[in-house]
Structures are given as C-alpha cells and as structure tokens.
Design a protein around this motif. Structure first.
Motif, PDB file in Angstrom:
ATOM      1  N   LEU A   9       0.725  -1.137   0.140  1.00 43.90           N
ATOM      2  CA  LEU A   9      -0.284   0.054   0.070  1.00 43.90           C
ATOM      3  C   LEU A   9       0.784   1.292  -0.047  1.00 43.90           C
ATOM      4  CD1 LEU A   9      -2.573  -1.310   2.698  1.00 43.90           C
ATOM      5  CD2 LEU A   9      -3.014  -1.071   0.341  1.00 43.90           C
ATOM      6  N   ASP A  10       0.347   2.284  -0.618  1.00 43.33           N
ATOM      7  CA  ASP A  10       1.028   3.542  -0.722  1.00 43.33           C
ATOM      8  C   ASP A  10       1.106   4.145   0.610  1.00 43.33           C
ATOM      9  OD1 ASP A  10      -0.120   6.327  -0.333  1.00 43.33           O
ATOM     10  OD2 ASP A  10       0.223   6.600  -2.337  1.00 43.33           O
ATOM     11  N   ASP A  11       2.043   5.078   1.201  1.00 45.48           N
ATOM     12  CA  ASP A  11       1.946   5.639   2.427  1.00 45.48           C
ATOM     13  C   ASP A  11       0.757   6.368   3.025  1.00 45.48           C
ATOM     14  OD1 ASP A  11       4.472   4.801   2.761  1.00 45.48           O
ATOM     15  OD2 ASP A  11       5.515   6.553   2.309  1.00 45.48           O
ATOM     16  N   ASN A  12       0.254   6.976   2.104  1.00 46.88           N
ATOM     17  CA  ASN A  12      -1.044   7.706   2.369  1.00 46.88           C
ATOM     18  C   ASN A  12      -2.010   6.660   2.607  1.00 46.88           C
ATOM     19  OD1 ASN A  12      -2.820  10.032   2.529  1.00 46.88           O
ATOM     20  ND2 ASN A  12      -3.428  10.042   0.723  1.00 46.88           N
ATOM     21  N   VAL A  13      -2.479   5.765   1.941  1.00 52.14           N
ATOM     22  CA  VAL A  13      -3.214   4.769   2.166  1.00 52.14           C
ATOM     23  C   VAL A  13      -3.027   3.945   3.464  1.00 52.14           C
ATOM     24  CG1 VAL A  13      -4.242   2.541   1.395  1.00 52.14           C
ATOM     25  CG2 VAL A  13      -3.738   4.548  -0.242  1.00 52.14           C
ATOM     26  N   CYS A  14      -1.711   3.807   3.849  1.00 51.22           N
ATOM     27  CA  CYS A  14      -1.398   3.079   5.003  1.00 51.22           C
ATOM     28  C   CYS A  14      -1.970   4.157   6.260  1.00 51.22           C
ATOM     29  CB  CYS A  14       0.095   2.711   5.213  1.00 51.22           C
ATOM     30  SG  CYS A  14       0.572   1.475   4.023  1.00 51.22           S
ATOM     31  N   GLU A  15      -1.505   5.301   6.121  1.00 50.83           N
ATOM     32  CA  GLU A  15      -2.032   6.387   7.107  1.00 50.83           C
ATOM     33  C   GLU A  15      -3.428   6.345   7.490  1.00 50.83           C
ATOM     34  OE1 GLU A  15       0.001  10.093   6.714  1.00 50.83           O
ATOM     35  OE2 GLU A  15       1.721   9.134   6.738  1.00 50.83           O
ATOM     36  N   LYS A  16      -4.030   6.313   6.099  1.00 45.11           N
ATOM     37  CA  LYS A  16      -5.704   6.437   6.257  1.00 45.11           C
ATOM     38  C   LYS A  16      -6.150   5.178   7.110  1.00 45.11           C
ATOM     39  CE  LYS A  16      -6.494   9.897   2.477  1.00 45.11           C
ATOM     40  NZ  LYS A  16      -7.283   9.967   1.338  1.00 45.11           N
ATOM     41  N   LEU A  17      -5.791   4.203   6.572  1.00 49.53           N
ATOM     42  CA  LEU A  17      -6.197   2.785   7.127  1.00 49.53           C
ATOM     43  C   LEU A  17      -5.861   2.660   8.660  1.00 49.53           C
ATOM     44  CD1 LEU A  17      -7.444   0.284   6.718  1.00 49.53           C
ATOM     45  CD2 LEU A  17      -5.454  -0.736   6.119  1.00 49.53           C
ATOM     46  N   ALA A  18      -4.635   3.253   8.913  1.00 49.70           N
ATOM     47  CA  ALA A  18      -4.293   3.223  10.555  1.00 49.70           C
ATOM     48  C   ALA A  18      -5.157   4.237  11.270  1.00 49.70           C
ATOM     49  CB  ALA A  18      -2.723   3.547  10.697  1.00 49.70           C
ATOM     50  N   PHE A  19      -5.529   5.340  10.535  1.00 49.09           N
ATOM     51  CA  PHE A  19      -6.526   6.219  11.446  1.00 49.09           C
ATOM     52  C   PHE A  19      -7.699   5.918  11.511  1.00 49.09           C
ATOM     53  CE2 PHE A  19      -8.996  10.153  11.438  1.00 49.09           C
ATOM     54  CZ  PHE A  19      -8.079  10.857  12.460  1.00 49.09           C
ATOM     55  N   TYR A  20      -8.320   4.971  10.506  1.00 48.54           N
ATOM     56  CA  TYR A  20      -9.612   4.335  10.482  1.00 48.54           C
ATOM     57  C   TYR A  20      -9.844   3.213  11.636  1.00 48.54           C
ATOM     58  CZ  TYR A  20     -13.829   1.850   9.259  1.00 48.54           C
ATOM     59  OH  TYR A  20     -15.043   1.154   9.317  1.00 48.54           O
ATOM     60  N   MET A  21      -8.842   2.500  11.464  1.00 44.22           N
ATOM     61  CA  MET A  21      -8.630   1.506  12.698  1.00 44.22           C
ATOM     62  C   MET A  21      -8.589   2.167  14.125  1.00 44.22           C
ATOM     63  SD  MET A  21      -6.490  -1.849  10.915  1.00 44.22           S
ATOM     64  CE  MET A  21      -5.129  -1.065  11.033  1.00 44.22           C
ATOM     65  N   ALA A  22      -7.716   3.176  14.171  1.00 47.20           N
ATOM     66  CA  ALA A  22      -7.703   3.627  15.587  1.00 47.20           C
ATOM     67  C   ALA A  22      -8.885   4.343  15.777  1.00 47.20           C
ATOM     68  CB  ALA A  22      -6.567   4.764  15.292  1.00 47.20           C
ATOM     69  N   GLN A  23      -9.871   5.036  15.102  1.00 45.77           N
ATOM     70  CA  GLN A  23     -11.069   5.580  15.248  1.00 45.77           C
ATOM     71  C   GLN A  23     -12.142   4.407  15.639  1.00 45.77           C
ATOM     72  OE1 GLN A  23     -11.634   7.871  11.716  1.00 45.77           O
ATOM     73  NE2 GLN A  23     -11.839   9.812  12.835  1.00 45.77           N
ATOM     74  N   ASN A  24     -11.900   3.443  14.978  1.00 46.69           N
ATOM     75  CA  ASN A  24     -12.764   2.428  15.253  1.00 46.69           C
ATOM     76  C   ASN A  24     -12.361   1.312  16.269  1.00 46.69           C
ATOM     77  OD1 ASN A  24     -15.398   3.352  13.412  1.00 46.69           O
ATOM     78  ND2 ASN A  24     -13.509   3.419  12.195  1.00 46.69           N
ATOM     79  N   LYS A  25     -11.428   1.699  17.080  1.00 45.52           N
ATOM     80  CA  LYS A  25     -10.707   0.749  17.850  1.00 45.52           C
ATOM     81  C   LYS A  25     -11.663  -0.125  18.667  1.00 45.52           C
ATOM     82  CE  LYS A  25      -9.508   3.405  21.733  1.00 45.52           C
ATOM     83  NZ  LYS A  25     -10.602   2.985  22.885  1.00 45.52           N
ATOM     84  N   ASP A  26     -12.740   0.249  19.290  1.00 46.17           N
ATOM     85  CA  ASP A  26     -13.612  -0.715  19.859  1.00 46.17           C
ATOM     86  C   ASP A  26     -14.174  -1.718  19.041  1.00 46.17           C
ATOM     87  OD1 ASP A  26     -12.930   1.069  22.181  1.00 46.17           O
ATOM     88  OD2 ASP A  26     -14.757   2.368  22.050  1.00 46.17           O
ATOM     89  N   GLU A  27     -14.769  -1.552  17.984  1.00 44.77           N
ATOM     90  CA  GLU A  27     -15.298  -2.374  17.187  1.00 44.77           C
ATOM     91  C   GLU A  27     -14.134  -3.390  16.619  1.00 44.77           C
ATOM     92  OE1 GLU A  27     -18.092  -2.722  12.975  1.00 44.77           O
ATOM     93  OE2 GLU A  27     -17.847  -0.622  14.115  1.00 44.77           O
ATOM     94  N   LEU A  28     -12.979  -2.728  16.249  1.00 45.24           N
ATOM     95  CA  LEU A  28     -11.825  -3.667  15.624  1.00 45.24           C
ATOM     96  C   LEU A  28     -11.368  -4.633  16.978  1.00 45.24           C
ATOM     97  CD1 LEU A  28      -9.745  -4.253  13.698  1.00 45.24           C
ATOM     98  CD2 LEU A  28      -8.541  -2.637  14.782  1.00 45.24           C
ATOM     99  N   PHE A  29     -11.432  -4.202  18.130  1.00 44.30           N
ATOM    100  CA  PHE A  29     -11.040  -5.207  19.327  1.00 44.30           C
ATOM    101  C   PHE A  29     -12.154  -6.481  19.533  1.00 44.30           C
ATOM    102  CE2 PHE A  29      -8.693  -1.720  21.685  1.00 44.30           C
ATOM    103  CZ  PHE A  29      -7.516  -1.916  21.186  1.00 44.30           C
ATOM    104  N   SER A  30     -13.427  -5.885  19.247  1.00 46.52           N
ATOM    105  CA  SER A  30     -14.404  -6.953  19.296  1.00 46.52           C
ATOM    106  C   SER A  30     -14.333  -7.943  18.202  1.00 46.52           C
ATOM    107  CB  SER A  30     -15.810  -6.185  19.196  1.00 46.52           C
ATOM    108  OG  SER A  30     -16.095  -5.559  20.276  1.00 46.52           O
ATOM    109  N   LEU A  31     -13.936  -7.468  16.876  1.00 42.40           N
ATOM    110  CA  LEU A  31     -13.606  -8.428  15.921  1.00 42.40           C
ATOM    111  C   LEU A  31     -12.580  -9.285  16.103  1.00 42.40           C
ATOM    112  CD1 LEU A  31     -14.299  -5.792  12.923  1.00 42.40           C
ATOM    113  CD2 LEU A  31     -15.839  -7.771  13.322  1.00 42.40           C
ATOM    114  N   LEU A  32     -11.333  -8.680  16.568  1.00 43.55           N
ATOM    115  CA  LEU A  32     -10.353  -9.376  16.673  1.00 43.55           C
ATOM    116  C   LEU A  32     -10.415 -10.524  18.117  1.00 43.55           C
ATOM    117  CD1 LEU A  32      -7.591  -6.698  16.556  1.00 43.55           C
ATOM    118  CD2 LEU A  32      -8.057  -8.522  14.869  1.00 43.55           C
ATOM    119  N   LYS A  33     -11.428 -10.365  18.799  1.00 47.74           N
ATOM    120  CA  LYS A  33     -11.744 -11.108  20.018  1.00 47.74           C
ATOM    121  C   LYS A  33     -12.673 -12.461  19.438  1.00 47.74           C
ATOM    122  CE  LYS A  33     -11.426  -8.034  23.633  1.00 47.74           C
ATOM    123  NZ  LYS A  33     -12.387  -7.170  24.896  1.00 47.74           N
TER     124      LYS A  33
END
Length: 94
Positions: free
Chosen positions: A49-73
């Motif tokens: 992935l291009d650096d800009n896309v990596c940053e956007k994806l990381a920001f999205y995951m951080a914004q939705n961390k609670d839902e992401l944690f649930s999915l990882l569980k």
C-alpha cells in the motif's frame, strides 16, 4: 465578557483539533497515538500500500478501535453493535 477554555491537540507543531474538555482532547490524542503505532504495522504488510493509504487505514482502525477489538476477539460485528445499543433490562421476578 465570556472566558472560554480550549484544549488544543498539537502534533509536530501542527494543530490537529480543538476541544472544550480535557477528557475529549486526551481521548483524541490517544487515538492519534494508536494511529501512529498502527501505520508501520500496516505498512509492513504484504499489501504494498502507498504511504497515504497506510496512514488513512491506520487512522480508520484507531477511530474504530472498540469495534476492531471486538472483531479481533471473535465477536460477530452485528452482535457487538447490538450489545452496545441495547442495555440489559433488569429481570423481574414473578
């Protein structure tokens, strides 16, 4: 004349966001810390992935961390959202 207290989140000399409560500013700052830590993790994937896309994806995951944690569980997305939206009702004894 009104006095207004503002809390400003600053990263690398740039104002990112302004809040009226310290709690909100701290939460946003923590979310930015998580995004900063996730960016290299995403960049090291085999997705090329291009650096800009990596940053956007990381920001999205951080914004939705609670839902992401649930999915990882292993909690299903619909179950996680339902659990948050509908508070448990107290059972009544007959």
């Amino acid at each position: 004349m009104a006095v207004i207290t503002k809390f400003v989140v600053v990263r690398e000399g740039v104002e990112k966001m302004t809040f009226t409560s310290k709690k909100e500013a701290d939460a946003y700052d923590k979310m930015l810390d998580i995004a900063d830590q996730l960016t290299p993790f995403v960049a090291n994937s085999e997705l090329e992935l291009d650096d800009n896309v990596c940053e956007k994806l990381a920001f999205y995951m951080a914004q939705n961390k609670d839902e992401l944690f649930s999915l990882l569980k292993g909690v299903a997305p619909s179950a996680a959202k339902t659990a948050k939206k509908s508070p448990k009702k107290a059972e009544t004894k007959k």
